[in-house]
Motif scaffolding. Structure first.
Motif, PDB file in Angstrom:
ATOM      1  N   THR A   1       0.808  -1.229   0.000  1.00  0.00           N
ATOM      2  CA  THR A   1       0.000   0.000   0.000  1.00  0.00           C
ATOM      3  C   THR A   1       0.833   1.266   0.000  1.00  0.00           C
ATOM      4  O   THR A   1       0.437   2.276  -0.576  1.00  0.00           O
ATOM      5  CB  THR A   1      -0.899   0.021   1.259  1.00  0.00           C
ATOM      6  OG1 THR A   1      -1.352  -1.300   1.507  1.00  0.00           O
ATOM      7  CG2 THR A   1      -2.067   0.937   1.090  1.00  0.00           C
TER       8      THR A   1
ATOM      9  N   PRO B   1      -2.641  -4.056   5.367  1.00  0.00           N
ATOM     10  CA  PRO B   1      -3.801  -4.874   4.988  1.00  0.00           C
ATOM     11  C   PRO B   1      -3.658  -6.347   5.396  1.00  0.00           C
ATOM     12  O   PRO B   1      -4.639  -7.080   5.417  1.00  0.00           O
ATOM     13  CB  PRO B   1      -3.826  -4.776   3.459  1.00  0.00           C
ATOM     14  CG  PRO B   1      -2.804  -3.795   3.064  1.00  0.00           C
ATOM     15  CD  PRO B   1      -1.937  -3.483   4.226  1.00  0.00           C
TER      16      PRO B   1
ATOM     17  N   LEU C   1      -9.910  -6.146  10.160  1.00  0.00           N
ATOM     18  CA  LEU C   1      -9.737  -5.241   9.018  1.00  0.00           C
ATOM     19  C   LEU C   1     -10.787  -5.432   7.940  1.00  0.00           C
ATOM     20  O   LEU C   1     -11.243  -6.548   7.693  1.00  0.00           O
ATOM     21  CB  LEU C   1      -8.355  -5.449   8.382  1.00  0.00           C
ATOM     22  CG  LEU C   1      -7.171  -5.000   9.217  1.00  0.00           C
ATOM     23  CD1 LEU C   1      -5.874  -5.254   8.466  1.00  0.00           C
ATOM     24  CD2 LEU C   1      -7.265  -3.524   9.571  1.00  0.00           C
TER      25      LEU C   1
ATOM     26  N   LEU D   1     -10.996  -4.310   3.852  1.00  0.00           N
ATOM     27  CA  LEU D   1     -10.065  -3.819   2.842  1.00  0.00           C
ATOM     28  C   LEU D   1     -10.811  -3.129   1.707  1.00  0.00           C
ATOM     29  O   LEU D   1     -11.874  -3.583   1.292  1.00  0.00           O
ATOM     30  CB  LEU D   1      -9.231  -4.979   2.288  1.00  0.00           C
ATOM     31  CG  LEU D   1      -8.481  -5.793   3.341  1.00  0.00           C
ATOM     32  CD1 LEU D   1      -7.717  -6.937   2.698  1.00  0.00           C
ATOM     33  CD2 LEU D   1      -7.522  -4.907   4.130  1.00  0.00           C
TER      34      LEU D   1
ATOM     35  N   LYS E   1     -10.098  -1.429  -2.180  1.00  0.00           N
ATOM     36  CA  LYS E   1      -9.135  -1.242  -3.268  1.00  0.00           C
ATOM     37  C   LYS E   1      -9.282   0.161  -3.857  1.00  0.00           C
ATOM     38  O   LYS E   1     -10.393   0.632  -4.074  1.00  0.00           O
ATOM     39  CB  LYS E   1      -9.400  -2.287  -4.359  1.00  0.00           C
ATOM     40  CG  LYS E   1      -8.490  -2.148  -5.559  1.00  0.00           C
ATOM     41  CD  LYS E   1      -8.851  -3.181  -6.633  1.00  0.00           C
ATOM     42  CE  LYS E   1      -8.061  -2.949  -7.900  1.00  0.00           C
ATOM     43  NZ  LYS E   1      -8.563  -3.754  -9.018  1.00  0.00           N
TER      44      LYS E   1
ATOM     45  N   GLU F   1     -14.835  -2.419  -1.935  1.00  0.00           N
ATOM     46  CA  GLU F   1     -14.512  -3.383  -0.886  1.00  0.00           C
ATOM     47  C   GLU F   1     -14.013  -4.683  -1.529  1.00  0.00           C
ATOM     48  O   GLU F   1     -14.600  -5.180  -2.492  1.00  0.00           O
ATOM     49  CB  GLU F   1     -15.730  -3.652   0.005  1.00  0.00           C
ATOM     50  CG  GLU F   1     -15.365  -4.498   1.202  1.00  0.00           C
ATOM     51  CD  GLU F   1     -16.175  -4.193   2.449  1.00  0.00           C
ATOM     52  OE1 GLU F   1     -17.176  -3.477   2.366  1.00  0.00           O
ATOM     53  OE2 GLU F   1     -15.783  -4.691   3.526  1.00  0.00           O
TER      54      GLU F   1
ATOM     55  N   LEU G   1      -8.331 -10.074   0.581  1.00  0.00           N
ATOM     56  CA  LEU G   1      -6.877 -10.178   0.378  1.00  0.00           C
ATOM     57  C   LEU G   1      -6.533 -10.940  -0.901  1.00  0.00           C
ATOM     58  O   LEU G   1      -5.451 -10.792  -1.451  1.00  0.00           O
ATOM     59  CB  LEU G   1      -6.248 -10.927   1.548  1.00  0.00           C
ATOM     60  CG  LEU G   1      -5.630 -10.110   2.672  1.00  0.00           C
ATOM     61  CD1 LEU G   1      -4.892 -11.024   3.618  1.00  0.00           C
ATOM     62  CD2 LEU G   1      -4.716  -9.003   2.171  1.00  0.00           C
TER      63      LEU G   1
ATOM     64  N   MET H   1      -4.422  -1.473  -1.529  1.00  0.00           N
ATOM     65  CA  MET H   1      -5.470  -1.874  -0.575  1.00  0.00           C
ATOM     66  C   MET H   1      -5.437  -0.975   0.651  1.00  0.00           C
ATOM     67  O   MET H   1      -4.400  -0.885   1.309  1.00  0.00           O
ATOM     68  CB  MET H   1      -5.164  -3.293  -0.064  1.00  0.00           C
ATOM     69  CG  MET H   1      -5.595  -4.378  -0.963  1.00  0.00           C
ATOM     70  SD  MET H   1      -5.313  -5.957  -0.129  1.00  0.00           S
ATOM     71  CE  MET H   1      -3.684  -6.351  -0.700  1.00  0.00           C
ATOM     72  N   ARG H   2      -6.558  -0.335   0.937  1.00  0.00           N
ATOM     73  CA  ARG H   2      -6.617   0.466   2.174  1.00  0.00           C
ATOM     74  C   ARG H   2      -6.894  -0.467   3.344  1.00  0.00           C
ATOM     75  O   ARG H   2      -7.872  -1.223   3.307  1.00  0.00           O
ATOM     76  CB  ARG H   2      -7.755   1.484   2.120  1.00  0.00           C
ATOM     77  CG  ARG H   2      -7.570   2.547   1.079  1.00  0.00           C
ATOM     78  CD  ARG H   2      -8.741   3.533   1.100  1.00  0.00           C
ATOM     79  NE  ARG H   2      -8.640   4.412  -0.042  1.00  0.00           N
ATOM     80  CZ  ARG H   2      -9.133   4.129  -1.244  1.00  0.00           C
ATOM     81  NH1 ARG H   2      -9.774   2.992  -1.447  1.00  0.00           N
ATOM     82  NH2 ARG H   2      -8.989   4.973  -2.242  1.00  0.00           N
ATOM     83  N   PRO H   3      -6.068  -0.390   4.393  1.00  0.00           N
ATOM     84  CA  PRO H   3      -6.346  -1.225   5.571  1.00  0.00           C
ATOM     85  C   PRO H   3      -7.233  -0.451   6.545  1.00  0.00           C
ATOM     86  O   PRO H   3      -6.759   0.384   7.294  1.00  0.00           O
ATOM     87  CB  PRO H   3      -4.945  -1.449   6.170  1.00  0.00           C
ATOM     88  CG  PRO H   3      -4.109  -0.285   5.682  1.00  0.00           C
ATOM     89  CD  PRO H   3      -4.810   0.373   4.537  1.00  0.00           C
TER      90      PRO H   3
ATOM     91  N   THR I   1     -17.033   0.885   3.129  1.00  0.00           N
ATOM     92  CA  THR I   1     -15.632   1.270   3.374  1.00  0.00           C
ATOM     93  C   THR I   1     -15.415   2.766   3.195  1.00  0.00           C
ATOM     94  O   THR I   1     -14.506   3.337   3.766  1.00  0.00           O
ATOM     95  CB  THR I   1     -14.687   0.504   2.441  1.00  0.00           C
ATOM     96  OG1 THR I   1     -15.158   0.633   1.104  1.00  0.00           O
ATOM     97  CG2 THR I   1     -14.588  -0.955   2.819  1.00  0.00           C
TER      98      THR I   1
END
Ligand SMILES: Cc1cc2nc3c(=O)[nH]c(=O)nc-3n(C[C@H](O)[C@H](O)[C@H](O)COP(=O)(O)OP(=O)(O)OC[C@H]3O[C@@H](n4cnc5c(N)ncnc54)[C@H](O)[C@@H]3O)c2cc1C
Length: 545
Positions: A53, A233, A250, A252, A254, A299, A302, A340-342, A352
């Motif tokens: 990220t 992430p 978490l 996630l 994108k 959203e 992984l 990917m935003r954690p 998200t």
């Protein structure tokens, strides 16, 4: 940085106060903070430093105008504090590495007087919350002035624009600079070293991490008194290794970006598109000689691959084109990237987009694992401060205050905006290359160019038309632990962001130098070049280029 072999040797023989898992912004920030407070620290990264990220962000150092809007419309005090803290950190990030980060004026186009007032008041509030960390005052630009500055804006119905300030940076190089500063302070860092398990004491506390060496395929152990999970992430995976079956925290999301030539819009101003079809904002900002457009918010899990799909690129262009007089099209795209935003899941019902970009430091009571969850690049330092305060408490050590707020990163010493002129004079390189090196390395650029004294051929561009020179490849391998062609082209030089075409064309020259430096056989060199070229070709194909 030491060579990888030397670092590995030292790490295997030592035992540490702290082992930081993850070599992105959060891990690099934690490692530097800990080492500067006197903790003997090692950092391990499963891939290359900044490979996930932390090199895929929108490259903004910001409080988050959209989060401020959420704070107000939803009367969310937590969100307000996140914005306020980020605005304080924004100034620190800019001050600690001025060669990698700069203030940026962004412009919000408005199509009615109501919108103008709305954003005028909102941005004044943003200024006010910044307080003494204000970069410059926001202001209203008339319709005429807006069109003069940004002639590409659609003139019909444009009422005017609001200009406001945030920061912008080179995320991958900032990450490397953090690690260089960390190792210079005595810390140990190793890439391609994945944590695959832990060994616990009889009381259940983590005492060793089991590491897979991605280059040799062998396993080894690292002994430490405390372990920090800074894997962004991937953090739930490490939490699972420490306490199997733990509830995952978490969610996630994108985010995809595309890059286009800067002259595809006749302006060097940064644009914030305030409303998209799905209620987000989109940025179109000049970055390292390109127009960076992003981002989406979807959203994911992984398992999803971090590549930009054709439809995502088309979505971004569609949203941006609503504001442009001459629409941009997909064929103009020169590269793209996704990350990917954690996000920490505090409330499962919200999407998200609505989750706060705040962080949390969690201590697992049974194993002692300290996990740093969520957050954003802008707040990496504050996250690290919280995590190391926690680690010192867990280790029952006397609290040593954090000093990273005023610790300038390697390359900042005596750097000034016209440092590039010295490089032109001393090394006889082009202005373009001097500016490029000055902004990627700061004053460390001297060490890069010293390599050309014995070998003037290293002043040649990595590929025709590029500001990057071959000396950066040698320096990347010897001093920054670059191990693959992608490490050099994507994160050390940034060429992969600038142009996929150029990145692909650069692979043979980069591979040849790396083969010499790392002792690759001709077959290994051929395979490495082929692998990289195929990867970039696939990215281009998926974008329909
Ligand atoms: C599209 C997008 C745009 C964004 N834009 C901005 C922005 O403009 N400004 C901003 O402030 N923030 C932004 N962010 C947020 C910011 O980029 C992230 O919050 C930050 O980079 C997270 O850093 P990290 O170190 O926690 O995670 P990462 O950078 O993902 O690092 C985690 C590392 O852990 C490693 N790892 C995983 N498992 C293991 C293991 N078992 N052993 C060892 N290592 C392991 C991974 O390889 C990875 O390198 C954006 C995020 C996204 C996705």
């Amino acid at each position: 940085m030491k060579s990888r072999a030397t670092a590995l040797n030292g790490i295997e023989k030592s035992s540490f106060d702290l082992c930081v898992i993850g070599g992105g912004a959060t891990g690099a920030g934690c490692a530097l903070d800990a080492q500067l407070r006197g903790l003997k620290t090692v950092l391990v990264e499963a891939g290359d430093f900044a490979c996930a990220t932390s090199s895929s962000s929108t490259k903004l150092i910001h409080g988050g105008v959209r989060y401020l809007e959420q704070a107000i419309t939803e009367r969310d005090l937590g969100q307000y504090h996140v914005v306020k803290r980020a605005l304080r950190e924004r100034k620190i990030m800019l001050d600690n590495a001025p060669f990698l980060a700069n203030p940026l004026e962004l412009v919000v186009p408005c199509f009615s007087r109501r919108e103008l007032y709305y954003f005028r008041i909102g941005m004044k509030l943003y200024d006010w919350i910044s307080g003494r960390n204000l970069l410059f005052q926001s202001r209203l630009l008339s319709r005429e002035e807006s069109l003069r500055r940004m002639p590409m804006l659609k003139p019909d119905r444009l009422a005017g624009t609001i200009a406001y300030a945030d920061g912008q940076f080179d995320d991958a190089r900032y990450n490397i600079a953090l690690l260089q500063t960390f190792t210079k302070s005595g810390g140990e860092a190793l890439n391609y070293a994945r944590v695959t398990g832990f060994i616990k004491s009889s009381a259940g506390q983590l005492v060793q991490a089991r590491i897979h060496n991605g280059l040799s395929g062998e396993y080894f152990q690292i002994r430490a008194k405390a372990f920090i999970n800074a894997t962004g992430p991937f953090a739930d995976g490490i939490r699972d290794l420490a306490r199997p079956g733990v509830r995952h925290r978490l969610r996630l999301s994108k985010g995809s970006h595309i890059l286009l030539p800067l002259d595809s819009v006749a302006s060097s101003d940064a644009l914030l598109v305030p409303k998209t079809d799905d209620g987000r904002v989109i940025f179109a900002i000049p970055w390292c000689g390109r127009l960076l457009v992003g981002t989406t918010d979807e959203e994911i899990t992984l398992q999803d691959e971090m590549i930009v799909r054709k439809e995502e690129a088309e979505y971004l262009l569609k949203q941006l084109n609503r504001y442009l007089d001459r629409p941009l099209n997909r064929n103009q795209i020169v590269s793209g990237f996704a990350g990917m935003r954690p996000l920490v899941a505090s409330n499962n019902a919200r999407g998200t987009k609505a989750l706060i970009r705040d962080h949390e430091v969690e201590v697992d009571s049974s194993s002692g694992l300290i996990s740093v969850l969520g957050g954003k690049w802008t707040t990496y330092r504050a996250m690290a401060e919280d995590a190391i305060d926690t680690a010192m408490r867990c280790l029952a050590m006397p609290m040593v205050p954090c000093i990273t707020g005023k610790h300038r990163l390697t390359g900042s010493e005596k750097w000034s905006a016209n440092f590039w002129e010295e490089l032109v004079r001393a090394y006889g390189i082009s202005i373009e290359t001097a500016r490029h090196l000055s902004h990627k390395f700061g004053t460390v650029a001297r060490a890069v160019l010293d390599l050309t004294k014995d070998n003037p051929g290293l002043k040649e561009p990595i590929v025709e038309g590029s500001a990057s020179v071959l000396a950066e490849v040698v320096y990347g391998v010897r001093e920054e632990m670059a191990t693959t062609i992608e490490d050099i082209i994507a994160r050390r030089t940034g060429l992969q962001f600038y142009s996929w075409e150029q990145a692909r064309a650069a692979a043979p020259a980069v591979g040849a130098i790396m083969a010499g430096e790392l002792g690759w056989t001709p077959n290994q060199q051929k395979d490495a070049v082929e692998e990289y070229v195929n990867k970039i070709s696939r990215l281009m194909q998926l974008m329909g280029l």
